[in-house]
Design an enzyme around this catalytic site. Structure first.
Site, PDB file in Angstrom:
ATOM      1  N   ASN A 211       0.844  -1.195   0.000  1.00 19.12           N
ATOM      2  CA  ASN A 211       0.000   0.000   0.000  1.00 19.12           C
ATOM      3  C   ASN A 211       0.877   1.242   0.000  1.00 19.12           C
ATOM      4  O   ASN A 211       2.101   1.140  -0.011  1.00 19.12           O
ATOM      5  CB  ASN A 211      -0.967  -0.031   1.191  1.00 19.12           C
ATOM      6  CG  ASN A 211      -0.220  -0.064   2.522  1.00 19.12           C
ATOM      7  OD1 ASN A 211       0.511   0.847   2.853  1.00 19.12           O
ATOM      8  ND2 ASN A 211      -0.380  -1.157   3.265  1.00 19.12           N
ATOM      9  N   ASP A 280      -4.578  -6.031   5.301  1.00 19.59           N
ATOM     10  CA  ASP A 280      -5.632  -6.811   5.951  1.00 19.59           C
ATOM     11  C   ASP A 280      -5.661  -8.246   5.448  1.00 19.59           C
ATOM     12  O   ASP A 280      -6.060  -9.148   6.164  1.00 19.59           O
ATOM     13  CB  ASP A 280      -6.995  -6.156   5.702  1.00 19.59           C
ATOM     14  CG  ASP A 280      -7.118  -4.848   6.465  1.00 19.59           C
ATOM     15  OD1 ASP A 280      -6.749  -4.842   7.650  1.00 19.59           O
ATOM     16  OD2 ASP A 280      -7.549  -3.832   5.883  1.00 19.59           O
ATOM     17  N   LYS A 290       7.901 -17.876 -10.225  1.00 24.25           N
ATOM     18  CA  LYS A 290       7.243 -16.744 -10.880  1.00 24.25           C
ATOM     19  C   LYS A 290       6.088 -17.248 -11.744  1.00 24.25           C
ATOM     20  O   LYS A 290       6.255 -18.184 -12.532  1.00 24.25           O
ATOM     21  CB  LYS A 290       8.259 -15.990 -11.736  1.00 24.25           C
ATOM     22  CG  LYS A 290       7.693 -14.744 -12.350  1.00 24.25           C
ATOM     23  CD  LYS A 290       8.692 -14.029 -13.248  1.00 24.25           C
ATOM     24  CE  LYS A 290       7.984 -12.907 -13.982  1.00 24.25           C
ATOM     25  NZ  LYS A 290       8.764 -12.401 -15.102  1.00 24.25           N
ATOM     26  N   PRO A 308      -3.319 -11.665  10.520  1.00 25.10           N
ATOM     27  CA  PRO A 308      -3.571 -11.418  11.951  1.00 25.10           C
ATOM     28  C   PRO A 308      -3.649  -9.915  12.213  1.00 25.10           C
ATOM     29  O   PRO A 308      -2.985  -9.127  11.530  1.00 25.10           O
ATOM     30  CB  PRO A 308      -2.318 -12.013  12.624  1.00 25.10           C
ATOM     31  CG  PRO A 308      -1.269 -12.061  11.558  1.00 25.10           C
ATOM     32  CD  PRO A 308      -1.997 -12.242  10.264  1.00 25.10           C
ATOM     33  N   ASP A 309      -4.459  -9.531  13.188  1.00 20.68           N
ATOM     34  CA  ASP A 309      -4.512  -8.116  13.591  1.00 20.68           C
ATOM     35  C   ASP A 309      -3.466  -7.922  14.694  1.00 20.68           C
ATOM     36  O   ASP A 309      -3.647  -8.376  15.833  1.00 20.68           O
ATOM     37  CB  ASP A 309      -5.918  -7.775  14.090  1.00 20.68           C
ATOM     38  CG  ASP A 309      -6.071  -6.278  14.330  1.00 20.68           C
ATOM     39  OD1 ASP A 309      -5.134  -5.666  14.903  1.00 20.68           O
ATOM     40  OD2 ASP A 309      -7.107  -5.720  13.930  1.00 20.68           O
ATOM     41  N   ILE A 310      -2.382  -7.263  14.338  1.00 22.75           N
ATOM     42  CA  ILE A 310      -1.239  -7.160  15.262  1.00 22.75           C
ATOM     43  C   ILE A 310      -1.624  -6.362  16.508  1.00 22.75           C
ATOM     44  O   ILE A 310      -1.378  -6.776  17.643  1.00 22.75           O
ATOM     45  CB  ILE A 310      -0.029  -6.518  14.548  1.00 22.75           C
ATOM     46  CG1 ILE A 310       0.364  -7.380  13.327  1.00 22.75           C
ATOM     47  CG2 ILE A 310       1.158  -6.363  15.503  1.00 22.75           C
ATOM     48  CD1 ILE A 310       1.383  -6.737  12.402  1.00 22.75           C
ATOM     49  N   PHE A 326      -3.572   3.498  15.237  1.00 22.97           N
ATOM     50  CA  PHE A 326      -3.788   4.547  14.236  1.00 22.97           C
ATOM     51  C   PHE A 326      -4.949   4.107  13.362  1.00 22.97           C
ATOM     52  O   PHE A 326      -5.136   2.911  13.135  1.00 22.97           O
ATOM     53  CB  PHE A 326      -2.539   4.760  13.374  1.00 22.97           C
ATOM     54  CG  PHE A 326      -1.677   5.885  13.879  1.00 22.97           C
ATOM     55  CD1 PHE A 326      -0.972   5.758  15.059  1.00 22.97           C
ATOM     56  CD2 PHE A 326      -1.593   7.077  13.166  1.00 22.97           C
ATOM     57  CE1 PHE A 326      -0.195   6.798  15.539  1.00 22.97           C
ATOM     58  CE2 PHE A 326      -0.816   8.126  13.638  1.00 22.97           C
ATOM     59  CZ  PHE A 326      -0.117   7.996  14.821  1.00 22.97           C
ATOM     60  N   LYS A 340     -13.386   1.778  16.038  1.00 23.75           N
ATOM     61  CA  LYS A 340     -12.156   0.986  15.911  1.00 23.75           C
ATOM     62  C   LYS A 340     -11.421   0.922  17.250  1.00 23.75           C
ATOM     63  O   LYS A 340     -10.867  -0.106  17.622  1.00 23.75           O
ATOM     64  CB  LYS A 340     -11.269   1.627  14.844  1.00 23.75           C
ATOM     65  CG  LYS A 340     -10.325   0.674  14.175  1.00 23.75           C
ATOM     66  CD  LYS A 340      -9.671   1.296  12.955  1.00 23.75           C
ATOM     67  CE  LYS A 340     -10.437   1.053  11.676  1.00 23.75           C
ATOM     68  NZ  LYS A 340      -9.762   1.573  10.488  1.00 23.75           N
ATOM     69  N   LYS A 344     -10.627  -2.666  18.909  1.00 25.60           N
ATOM     70  CA  LYS A 344      -9.242  -3.129  19.108  1.00 25.60           C
ATOM     71  C   LYS A 344      -8.869  -3.185  20.589  1.00 25.60           C
ATOM     72  O   LYS A 344      -7.821  -3.717  20.942  1.00 25.60           O
ATOM     73  CB  LYS A 344      -8.264  -2.219  18.371  1.00 25.60           C
ATOM     74  CG  LYS A 344      -8.595  -2.053  16.901  1.00 25.60           C
ATOM     75  CD  LYS A 344      -7.493  -2.512  15.991  1.00 25.60           C
ATOM     76  CE  LYS A 344      -7.967  -2.434  14.540  1.00 25.60           C
ATOM     77  NZ  LYS A 344      -7.074  -3.089  13.606  1.00 25.60           N
TER      78      LYS A 344
HETATM   79  N1  CTP Z   1      -3.562  -3.049  12.416  1.00 27.80           N
HETATM   80  C1  CTP Z   1      -2.813  -4.136  12.815  1.00 27.80           C
HETATM   81  N2  CTP Z   1      -2.919  -5.315  12.141  1.00 27.80           N
HETATM   82  C2  CTP Z   1      -3.746  -5.438  11.089  1.00 27.80           C
HETATM   83  C3  CTP Z   1      -4.530  -4.328  10.669  1.00 27.80           C
HETATM   84  C4  CTP Z   1      -4.405  -3.147  11.360  1.00 27.80           C
HETATM   85  O1  CTP Z   1      -2.059  -4.021  13.773  1.00 27.80           O
HETATM   86  N3  CTP Z   1      -3.821  -6.595  10.455  1.00 27.80           N
HETATM   87  C5  CTP Z   1      -3.471  -1.813  13.199  1.00 27.80           C
HETATM   88  C6  CTP Z   1      -2.894  -0.624  12.445  1.00 27.80           C
HETATM   89  O2  CTP Z   1      -1.486  -0.541  12.633  1.00 27.80           O
HETATM   90  C7  CTP Z   1      -3.595   0.543  13.110  1.00 27.80           C
HETATM   91  C8  CTP Z   1      -4.961  -0.021  13.471  1.00 27.80           C
HETATM   92  O3  CTP Z   1      -4.785  -1.429  13.526  1.00 27.80           O
HETATM   93  O4  CTP Z   1      -2.999   0.930  14.308  1.00 27.80           O
HETATM   94  C9  CTP Z   1      -6.054   0.304  12.531  1.00 27.80           C
HETATM   95  O5  CTP Z   1      -5.693  -0.022  11.205  1.00 27.80           O
HETATM   96  P1  CTP Z   1      -6.690   0.203  10.006  1.00 27.80           P
HETATM   97  O6  CTP Z   1      -6.081  -0.363   8.767  1.00 27.80           O
HETATM   98  O7  CTP Z   1      -7.164   1.611  10.008  1.00 27.80           O
HETATM   99  O8  CTP Z   1      -7.906  -0.676  10.503  1.00 27.80           O
HETATM  100  P2  CTP Z   1      -8.377  -2.104  10.178  1.00 27.80           P
HETATM  101  O9  CTP Z   1      -8.491  -2.862  11.449  1.00 27.80           O
HETATM  102  O10 CTP Z   1      -7.557  -2.716   9.110  1.00 27.80           O
HETATM  103  O11 CTP Z   1      -9.850  -1.799   9.652  1.00 27.80           O
HETATM  104  P3  CTP Z   1     -10.349  -1.304   8.192  1.00 27.80           P
HETATM  105  O12 CTP Z   1      -9.222  -1.584   7.226  1.00 27.80           O
HETATM  106  O13 CTP Z   1     -11.543  -2.103   7.960  1.00 27.80           O
HETATM  107  O14 CTP Z   1     -10.646   0.154   8.313  1.00 27.80           O
END
Ligand code: CTP
Length: 396
Positions: A211, A280, A290, A308-310, A326, A340, A344
């Site tokens: 991204n 995500d 390749k 995973p959501d860190i 953030f 959010k 979280k």
């Molecule tokens: N984050 C994370 N791990 C992920 C996705 C997000 O740790 N897999 C953390 C980001 O570093 C940030 C926060 O979660 O601090 C919110 O990230 P954001 O991308 O805005 O939210 P998402 O949970 O991905 O929700 P969405 O994309 O649906 O808005």
């Protein structure tokens, strides 16, 4: 311009690293500082006062007796008009004099005469044998106890041909030390773990999905936290940025690598700031070769699985540090960010309009906590990072 409005007294003592002091003076001026110079007699064997006068635009002081000062007391007047004194290079002899309070020339006397609120920094520069001698090490310990800031020294190739510790830090590093010395140490003793940048999710050995995050905001926060006295570990996805001075950087590519690095670094952290734009989703089946274009065959279709959501993973651990998230949104910032924060499970979430700030040097931040929303108005990312650290200092 991190030294705007600041006045620095640069002291030079007699070492070959004096040639780097000229660049150090320039680098501080580029950051907005006014620089005054005092040189010992030995320093003048290596570089002339004329050079430093031409570079700083200010008269250079070399003697305790100087009728250019109305009261002829440069040792009193000079340190009174500066914000910080930096001695670079600082010889073993000068370190010994400082450690024992010897005042036998202008520079040693003005260091001793400096007002209590003026920090003194020294950049040792000497041969490795001289640096390692017990006498030098004893004197350095004494200076540390006395509250003197020791900048370096670095290890490496020395002018005398030896290799080892004793090289003076580079001018850009010295400037970082001076900037940090002038910041309030609101985070002294604290440990920060910060993620920054994008992640890169592979498709095959040469392709991937990422991204537009530049990493600038996370790097600015890491820099501000270090300057405020914290020990900082920065887990970074791929960016074009250099590691901020003083910060330990761990490079990762994918979200899963980032999670592993974060979990491994977590013990003992006081604050976790999740600035990274973590992907995500990742590609379910990563090809180890390749993917080739074959005439007549249809285009490939990618299937994704969730990463995973860190932040959420860290926030729900029993040993979780103070967690800051953030949220980069493209619309409805307030509603989405507040939701959010709750989802979280973090006490503080920082919202911004993501696509408007990606790659830029400035931003507007809105802080969401249990008390509501609070805006940090439009500013450079570095200034916003300082303000965020101030906000954290008030909350921790
Ligand atoms: N984050 C994370 N791990 C992920 C996705 C997000 O740790 N897999 C953390 C980001 O570093 C940030 C926060 O979660 O601090 C919110 O990230 P954001 O991308 O805005 O939210 P998402 O949970 O991905 O929700 P969405 O994309 O649906 O808005």
């Amino acid at each position: 311009m991190e030294l705007s409005g600041k006045t620095v007294l640069l002291g030079l003592t007699g070492g070959i690293a004096c040639y780097k002091a000229a660049e150090f003076a320039r680098a501080m001026i580029r950051e907005g500082a006014t620089v005054h110079v005092a040189m010992t007699e030995s320093a003048q064997q290596f570089i002339t006062p004329l050079t430093l006068q031409a570079l700083t635009g200010n008269a250079v002081f070399t003697s305790s007796w100087d009728s250019r000062m109305a009261n002829n007391m440069p040792h009193i007047d000079l340190p009174r008009k500066v914000d910080v004194i930096a001695v670079a290079p600082c010889t073993a002899n000068f370190i010994a004099k400082l450690a024992h309070g010897i005042c036998d020339d202008l520079l040693s006397t003005l260091c001793q005469a400096r007002p209590a609120q003026v920090p003194l920094l020294v950049a040792p520069a000497m041969n490795v044998e001289m640096w390692e001698k017990p006498a030098t090490q004893r004197n350095i310990q004494q200076l540390i106890e006395d509250g003197v800031g020791i900048m370096g020294p670095a290890s490496g190739f020395q002018a005398c041909g030896d290799v080892g510790k004793g090289r003076m830090l580079e001018p850009v590093e010295l400037v970082e030390e001076v900037i940090a010395a002038l910041q309030p140490k609101t985070m002294a003793g604290k440990r920060f773990l910060i993620t920054a940048g994008p992640t890169f999710e592979p498709i095959d050995p040469v392709r991937g999905i990422t991204n537009r995050s530049s990493g600038k905001m996370g790097y600015a926060i890491a820099r501000a936290a270090w300057r405020a006295g914290a020990e900082v570990t920065l887990v970074s996805g791929p960016t074009a940025l250099a590691a901020p001075y003083g910060v330990k950087r761990i490079d990762v590519m994918s979200a899963r690598e980032m999670l592993d690095a974060v979990i491994a670094s977590l013990p003992g952290q006081d604050v976790f700031i999740s600035v990274a734009a973590v992907a995500d989703w990742r590609v379910k089946q990563v090809s180890d070769q390749k993917i080739k274009k074959v005439a007549g065959q249809s285009t490939p279709t990618l299937e994704f699985v969730e990463n995973p959501d860190i932040l959420a993973t860290v926030a729900k651990r029993p040993d979780a540090p103070y967690c800051v998230g953030f949220a980069a949104e493209s619309e409805n910032l307030k509603a989405y960010a507040e939701a959010k924060r709750k989802k979280k499970g973090v006490p503080l979430l920082v919202g911004n309009i993501g696509h408007e700030t990606f790659g830029k040097d400035d931003n507007t931040l809105i802080l969401f906590d249990a008390n509501g929303a609070f805006e940090l108005p439009h500013d450079t990312k570095q200034n916003l990072a300082y303000k965020l650290i101030d906000q954290l200092a008030a909350r921790l």
